[in-house]
Design a protein around this motif. Structure first.
Motif, PDB file in Angstrom:
ATOM      1  N   MET A 181     -32.664  -0.823 -21.356  1.00  0.00           N
ATOM      2  CA  MET A 181     -34.530  -0.501 -22.056  1.00  0.00           C
ATOM      3  C   MET A 181     -34.450  -1.634 -22.727  1.00  0.00           C
ATOM      4  O   MET A 181     -33.601  -2.360 -23.544  1.00  0.00           O
ATOM      5  CB  MET A 181     -33.849   1.033 -23.143  1.00  0.00           C
ATOM      6  CG  MET A 181     -35.638   1.524 -23.067  1.00  0.00           C
ATOM      7  SD  MET A 181     -35.563   2.528 -24.403  1.00  0.00           S
ATOM      8  CE  MET A 181     -35.157   3.794 -22.990  1.00  0.00           C
ATOM      9  N   LYS A 192     -36.601  -3.470 -25.271  1.00  0.00           N
ATOM     10  CA  LYS A 192     -37.098  -3.441 -26.641  1.00  0.00           C
ATOM     11  C   LYS A 192     -38.177  -4.675 -26.991  1.00  0.00           C
ATOM     12  O   LYS A 192     -38.582  -5.422 -26.584  1.00  0.00           O
ATOM     13  CB  LYS A 192     -36.361  -3.860 -27.716  1.00  0.00           C
ATOM     14  CG  LYS A 192     -35.215  -5.666 -27.068  1.00  0.00           C
ATOM     15  CD  LYS A 192     -34.250  -5.445 -28.457  1.00  0.00           C
ATOM     16  CE  LYS A 192     -33.665  -7.580 -28.246  1.00  0.00           C
ATOM     17  NZ  LYS A 192     -34.734  -8.781 -28.915  1.00  0.00           N
ATOM     18  N   CYS A 230     -25.758  -7.358 -25.268  1.00  0.00           N
ATOM     19  CA  CYS A 230     -26.098  -6.759 -25.962  1.00  0.00           C
ATOM     20  C   CYS A 230     -26.019  -8.029 -27.199  1.00  0.00           C
ATOM     21  O   CYS A 230     -24.332  -7.800 -27.728  1.00  0.00           O
ATOM     22  CB  CYS A 230     -25.772  -5.067 -26.164  1.00  0.00           C
ATOM     23  SG  CYS A 230     -26.730  -4.737 -27.913  1.00  0.00           S
ATOM     24  N   TYR A 265     -26.204   4.885 -30.513  1.00  0.00           N
ATOM     25  CA  TYR A 265     -27.399   4.115 -29.648  1.00  0.00           C
ATOM     26  C   TYR A 265     -26.395   3.857 -28.378  1.00  0.00           C
ATOM     27  O   TYR A 265     -25.757   3.950 -28.314  1.00  0.00           O
ATOM     28  CB  TYR A 265     -28.127   2.895 -30.654  1.00  0.00           C
ATOM     29  CG  TYR A 265     -28.896   3.256 -31.696  1.00  0.00           C
ATOM     30  CD1 TYR A 265     -29.850   3.124 -31.417  1.00  0.00           C
ATOM     31  CD2 TYR A 265     -28.384   3.732 -32.374  1.00  0.00           C
ATOM     32  CE1 TYR A 265     -30.494   3.435 -32.309  1.00  0.00           C
ATOM     33  CE2 TYR A 265     -29.339   3.641 -33.709  1.00  0.00           C
ATOM     34  CZ  TYR A 265     -30.461   3.462 -33.017  1.00  0.00           C
ATOM     35  OH  TYR A 265     -31.266   3.900 -34.876  1.00  0.00           O
ATOM     36  N   GLU A 266     -27.918   3.943 -27.337  1.00  0.00           N
ATOM     37  CA  GLU A 266     -26.958   3.754 -26.074  1.00  0.00           C
ATOM     38  C   GLU A 266     -27.205   2.160 -25.166  1.00  0.00           C
ATOM     39  O   GLU A 266     -28.695   2.338 -25.472  1.00  0.00           O
ATOM     40  CB  GLU A 266     -27.280   4.314 -24.765  1.00  0.00           C
ATOM     41  CG  GLU A 266     -28.660   4.889 -24.686  1.00  0.00           C
ATOM     42  CD  GLU A 266     -29.252   5.816 -23.653  1.00  0.00           C
ATOM     43  OE1 GLU A 266     -28.273   7.044 -23.536  1.00  0.00           O
ATOM     44  OE2 GLU A 266     -30.333   6.266 -23.576  1.00  0.00           O
ATOM     45  N   ASN A 267     -26.993   1.585 -25.143  1.00  0.00           N
ATOM     46  CA  ASN A 267     -27.453   0.526 -24.011  1.00  0.00           C
ATOM     47  C   ASN A 267     -27.065  -0.761 -25.106  1.00  0.00           C
ATOM     48  O   ASN A 267     -26.918  -1.391 -24.440  1.00  0.00           O
ATOM     49  CB  ASN A 267     -28.296   0.550 -22.968  1.00  0.00           C
ATOM     50  CG  ASN A 267     -28.623   1.505 -22.312  1.00  0.00           C
ATOM     51  OD1 ASN A 267     -27.526   1.865 -21.408  1.00  0.00           O
ATOM     52  ND2 ASN A 267     -29.538   2.708 -22.051  1.00  0.00           N
ATOM     53  N   THR A 321     -35.941   2.610 -30.871  1.00  0.00           N
ATOM     54  CA  THR A 321     -34.993   2.322 -28.948  1.00  0.00           C
ATOM     55  C   THR A 321     -32.949   2.542 -29.204  1.00  0.00           C
ATOM     56  O   THR A 321     -32.949   2.003 -29.649  1.00  0.00           O
ATOM     57  CB  THR A 321     -35.564   0.731 -29.057  1.00  0.00           C
ATOM     58  OG1 THR A 321     -37.225   0.951 -28.610  1.00  0.00           O
ATOM     59  CG2 THR A 321     -34.918   0.483 -27.080  1.00  0.00           C
ATOM     60  N   ASN A 322     -33.583   2.944 -27.805  1.00  0.00           N
ATOM     61  CA  ASN A 322     -31.801   3.445 -27.592  1.00  0.00           C
ATOM     62  C   ASN A 322     -31.313   3.933 -28.437  1.00  0.00           C
ATOM     63  O   ASN A 322     -29.934   4.371 -28.332  1.00  0.00           O
ATOM     64  CB  ASN A 322     -31.395   2.276 -27.424  1.00  0.00           C
ATOM     65  CG  ASN A 322     -31.295   1.243 -26.282  1.00  0.00           C
ATOM     66  OD1 ASN A 322     -32.351   1.234 -25.449  1.00  0.00           O
ATOM     67  ND2 ASN A 322     -31.687  -0.213 -26.875  1.00  0.00           N
ATOM     68  N   THR A 377     -21.941   4.656 -19.315  1.00  0.00           N
ATOM     69  CA  THR A 377     -23.161   4.178 -20.119  1.00  0.00           C
ATOM     70  C   THR A 377     -22.208   3.616 -20.952  1.00  0.00           C
ATOM     71  O   THR A 377     -20.848   4.393 -22.206  1.00  0.00           O
ATOM     72  CB  THR A 377     -23.416   5.810 -20.656  1.00  0.00           C
ATOM     73  OG1 THR A 377     -24.122   6.211 -19.590  1.00  0.00           O
ATOM     74  CG2 THR A 377     -25.064   4.709 -21.924  1.00  0.00           C
ATOM     75  N   TYR A 399     -22.419   2.638 -25.508  1.00  0.00           N
ATOM     76  CA  TYR A 399     -22.998   3.361 -25.998  1.00  0.00           C
ATOM     77  C   TYR A 399     -22.181   2.414 -27.792  1.00  0.00           C
ATOM     78  O   TYR A 399     -21.758   1.809 -27.520  1.00  0.00           O
ATOM     79  CB  TYR A 399     -22.347   4.531 -27.051  1.00  0.00           C
ATOM     80  CG  TYR A 399     -22.745   6.049 -25.432  1.00  0.00           C
ATOM     81  CD1 TYR A 399     -23.701   6.294 -26.207  1.00  0.00           C
ATOM     82  CD2 TYR A 399     -21.985   5.834 -24.658  1.00  0.00           C
ATOM     83  CE1 TYR A 399     -24.839   7.427 -25.275  1.00  0.00           C
ATOM     84  CE2 TYR A 399     -22.274   7.213 -23.757  1.00  0.00           C
ATOM     85  CZ  TYR A 399     -24.052   7.516 -24.017  1.00  0.00           C
ATOM     86  OH  TYR A 399     -24.228   8.604 -22.965  1.00  0.00           O
TER      87      TYR A 399
END
Length: 462
Positions: A1, A3, A280, A352-354, A363-364, A390, A392
């Motif tokens: 996703m 940002k 990330c 949070y994810e991703n 976000t997330n 996924t 996290y």
């Protein structure tokens, strides 16, 4: 996703002003559409009011004007600037003298319905001073960009070699308390053809919209103090020689319209991202038993959101610890429990994810909790659905400033939790990937385990 990170710059010593508008045009064609009467309010005064407005449920923001809310959040968000890691800079422009910009490859295209008496111009410090540098060291645009009613004015960067994940960083603001809303878009030409717009509704080849500030033209919807935006580039099929366009686009605007006033842009840079938009860039670990640092000295601080993911509490800055990335091997319900040193301090946990970005708190977002079954000093995210594969991130933080210390977290559920990256499905013989003669495969053993008896990580093909 993708940002979009918002950061507002503020100095504690500055005295800010709240403004009530008189609807009359400034005498200069490079001025704002309205003039203001000002009453001064200091940051210190706002923080004193904030202390009276905060409780366990957060902040009663109705006690503050929109302009005051921006100032308060600036105080907290500005302390997070150190969280960004260094990146290679592809372009920088400080707008000290905009007459040099065409020679540097910038182009300006005013495709408004009736081109007005102004285009992009050197900042007018009589309206407001620059974000940095000399008082006029920014670029401005205003309601006089059209003599009609539709402003469609483009500032376009030089051609750059860009790819998804690169970032456009700039500061912008409008007139505080203006009754005439402004709007700005950031666009890119995804195929690199760089065709200029040809009419008041045309965007040329700049068809990929990356950011739209105040899309519905709401009064107060455009930042009224200098505000930083970080915009990731998307929509490219690979490394592309292309340009970025800033579009000042306002309908029902111009000298007699209900919209359009005056905007400034400052401190523009375009930086290389993590490559293809992946990864990330956050410091993390795989320690469920750890401690959050002293928020008075740690650079890892944020203005945390509420438990439902809305932003933001204003009870900071508070320090945080990041566990992850972690994955689960079975999709289903999981529970996260946190004990904050036997209740010695008041903690908060978030999932949070991703990716997790402390400057982009919503976000997330997956879930959050303040006080668990054990009351203050415990937290619990109960029966949250996690998806296999996924990534996290579990964030342990404080309820407010001064809440930090040791903690013990646990994650339990229908499957196994693995920290450090995704679970490889071909990490043992039973999950071997089928290949045929002549096939080419790409894999990795970094996150694999030893399943073959050779004392080294391994993966399996058949």
């Amino acid at each position: 996703m993708k940002k979009i990170t918002l950061l507002i710059c503020v100095c504690v010593s500055i005295v800010f002003s709240t403004q009530a508008q008189n609807i009359q045009q400034n005498g200069s064609v490079y001025g704002s559409k309205s003039v203001a009467t000002q009453t001064s309010v200091s940051l210190e005064q706002l923080l004193e009011r904030l202390a009276l407005a905060e409780d366990k449920n957060g902040i009663d923001w109705q006690q503050f004007t929109n302009y005051e809310r921006q100032i308060i959040k600036a105080h907290f968000n500005s302390q997070n600037a150190a969280n960004r890691g260094p990146q290679a800079t592809l372009l920088t422009e400080e707008f000290d003298d905009i007459t040099t910009m065409p020679g540097a490859g910038f182009t300006f295209v005013n495709a408004s319905d009736v081109p007005g008496s102004t285009d992009w111009f050197q900042g007018n410090d009589g309206v407001f001073p620059s974000q940095s540098g000399a008082p006029t060291a920014y670029i401005g645009a205003n309601f006089n960009n059209t003599g009609g009613s539709v402003i469609n004015n483009f500032m376009i960067t030089p051609e750059l070699n860009l790819e998804n994940g690169d970032e456009i960083i700039f500061w912008t603001r409008s007139v505080a308390g203006s009754a005439f809303p402004d709007r700005l878009e950031v666009r890119i030409s995804p195929d690199g053809s760089n065709v200029d717009p040809a009419g008041p509704a045309d965007v040329g080849s700049y068809t990929e919209l990356l950011l739209e500030i105040n899309p519905t033209l709401v009064a107060g919807g455009y930042p009224e103090v200098w505000t930083q935006f970080t915009v990731p580039i998307t929509g490219l099929t690979g490394a592309t020689d292309t340009r970025v366009a800033f579009r000042y686009w306002v309908t029902d605007g111009g000298p007699t319209g209900n919209n359009s006033d005056y905007i400034g842009i400052d401190s523009l840079s375009i930086e290389e991202g993590t490559g293809g938009g992946g990864g990330c860039a956050i410091v993390s670990d795989c320690n469920l038993v750890d401690s959050t640092p002293d928020d008075a000295t740690s650079p890892d601080v944020w203005d945390r959101p509420f438990a439902n993911g809305t932003c933001c509490s204003g009870l900071g800055p508070v320090s945080y610890d990041v566990y992850g990335p972690f994955t689960v091997d079975v999709t289903g319900l999981y529970t996260v429990d946190s004990d904050q040193d036997g209740g010695a301090w008041d903690g908060y946990i978030f999932l949070y994810e991703n990716c997790f970005d402390p400057l982009d708190q919503t976000t997330n977002f997956v879930a959050g909790d303040d006080d668990g079954p054990g009351g203050v000093g415990t937290s619990q995210i109960l029966d949250v659905t996690l998806n296999a594969g996924t990534e996290y991130y579990l964030i342990t933080t404080g309820f407010g400033a001064g809440d930090f210390g040791d903690f013990t977290n646990t994650i339990t559920g229908v499957g196994t939790v693995t920290c450090g990256g995704p679970v490889l499905t071909y990490d043992d013989c039973a999950g071997a990937i089928a290949v045929s003669c002549g096939d080419s495969v790409v894999g990795e053993t970094i996150t694999a385990t030893d399943s073959g008896g050779n004392s080294a990580p391994d993966v399996f093909y058949k």
